[in-house]
Enzyme design. Structure first.
Site: not given
Ligand SMILES: [Zn+2]
Length: 444
Positions: A296-297, A300, A376, A380
């Site tokens: 997930h990170e 970004h 976000e 995900d």
């Molecule tokens: Zn996040």
């Protein structure tokens, strides 16, 4: 408001904050208790989950005990009220500072002594920020310290918490004073178009902050060191390499000093990337969970969310400054004389500037939340795709229900959530899993 009454206010607020800190219910390390409130399962349980994503999501959600759900709902819903209370306190303090004319008197005194204009501005801004910090201190101490312990979410004693709080306040105050100095210089020089240049200054400062934070600011609060465990590090670096993230190391930091919250980030701008995860994630999670969170990170970073945010926040800031420009012009025409403020460039106008901008931001909260929440959601989907760990992803987000209401209504989510709700996030993972469980649909 009279001078004497005014000075009693910040003193009373500081006293109240001290009382709040003194009576705070110190919580033990809540890790074991929190873990016990989500029913543990085995790999066999995960393997036997229904294929239907809605049913599988429900199976995960059912593992949250009613007591844990009630507590995290209360914690998160209390946050809605705190936002409104914080806004009301800010408006009241701006009004008190304006009506007492304390900044006007400071400016007049400095002008009599022939001080330089930038120095008058800087001292006015610093005084304003310190006064606001005093007015906000009861709520800050309640929200940041008392309440976190009340809900068993904090591990930090008062002195350590206060040092962190004070460092953050000092950095914010210095940064904000410098930005305001630049914005007010532009208001003076270009009174008609300052809002464009003001927004540019704000965005420039945001970029600078993101560039220097990982190296110079974050280490003031936590200790960062290279991740020693190769079994965790190599899968993360492999995901980074496969997605073109320029990182050759992974760092861990001691967030358990402050709380039990699981967290990680991949930060960086202009070609830099720092992959970091906290010790709570390492100590409380399995490798599939860690991989899902780091996926997930990395999302970004790969999806350039930092640039999306700069653009969106820049636009929101620009609109905000247009509102402030018009609001100030109107207010000063009506009340400027009575308040002793000469024009928009007068540093004593700052409480008015803040009152207008805070009102704008308060109204825009759902828009800001939606900008972040959409990113976000993308991260995900990226995370579950790249880690290929849907159950790890679901487990990790089940843990986040310790401090995030697990199952809000759609309007509530739109207004208050800056991340998708835990139920939606678990569903995202279960949907992915369902599609990948059908071998006949997989590309050959
Ligand atoms: Zn996040």
């Amino acid at each position: 408001m009279s001078k004497k009454l005014f000075w009693l206010l910040p003193i009373a607020c500081l006293l109240l904050a001290a009382i709040i800190a003194a009576v705070a219910p110190l919580s033990e390390n809540a890790q074991s208790r929190a873990a016990a409130e989500i029913a543990p399962v085995t790999d066999a349980w995960r393997a036997a989950l229904p294929h239907d994503p809605v049913a599988a999501t429900q199976a995960y959600m059912s593992r949250i005990s009613p007591a844990a759900k009630a507590r995290s709902d209360a914690y998160f819903e209390g946050g809605y009220w705190l936002q409104a209370i914080s806004f009301a306190i800010s408006l009241a303090s701006y009004w008190a500072i304006l009506s007492s004319r304390v900044l006007v008197r400071l400016r007049e005194r400095m002008e009599k002594r022939n001080r330089r204009r930038w120095l008058i501005s800087l001292l006015s801004f610093a005084s304003f920020i310190i006064l606001c910090a005093a007015f906000n201190s009861p709520l800050d101490f309640y929200q940041g310290y008392y309440r976190e312990h009340l809900y068993g979410l904090a591990n930090q004693g008062f002195s350590s918490w206060f040092i962190d709080f004070f460092i953050a306040l000092a950095i914010n105050s210095i940064g904000l004073s410098l930005v305001l100095l630049a914005v007010y210089a532009v208001i003076r020089k270009l009174p008609k178009t300052w809002w464009i240049w003001g927004a540019a200054i704000g965005i420039g400062f945001l970029c600078l902050l993101m560039l220097i934070s990982p190296t110079y600011i974050d280490p003031l609060f936590n200790t960062y060191k290279p991740l020693a465990d190769e079994k965790v590090k190599q899968p993360i670096l492999s995901m980074a390499r496969s997605n073109g993230v320029p990182a050759d190391n992974v760092y861990q930091f001691d967030a358990s000093k402050q709380s039990n919250r699981v967290s990680a980030n991949v930060s960086g701008i202009f070609g830099t990337a720092a992959v970091r995860l906290n010790d709570n994630l390492l100590n409380r999670s399995s490798l599939p969970e860690i991989k899902a969170v780091m996926g997930h990170e990395l999302g970004h970073y790969v999806l350039n969310h930092v640039y999306h945010f700069i653009f969106s926040f820049g636009l929101i800031l620009l609109l905000g400054f247009v509102f402030v420009q018009h609001g100030m012009a109107y207010s000063l025409k009506r009340w400027g004389n009575r308040l002793g403020i000469r024009d928009q460039a007068d540093p004593a106008s700052l409480p008015l500037f803040f009152a207008l901008f805070a009102t704008y931001l308060f109204v825009m909260t759902p828009v800001l939340n939606t900008v972040i929440r959409n990113a976000e959601t993308e991260a995900d989907i990226f995370g579950v795709n790249t880690s290929q760990e849907p159950d790890g992803f679901a487990e990790a987000h089940l843990k986040l229900t310790e401090y995030r209401k697990s199952d809000p209504g759609p309007v509530e989510e739109f207004l208050f959530y800056d991340h998708p709700s835990p139920r939606k996030r678990i569903y995202t993972a279960m949907r992915w899993k369902a599609e990948h469980l059908q071998p006949e649909l997989k590309p050959q």
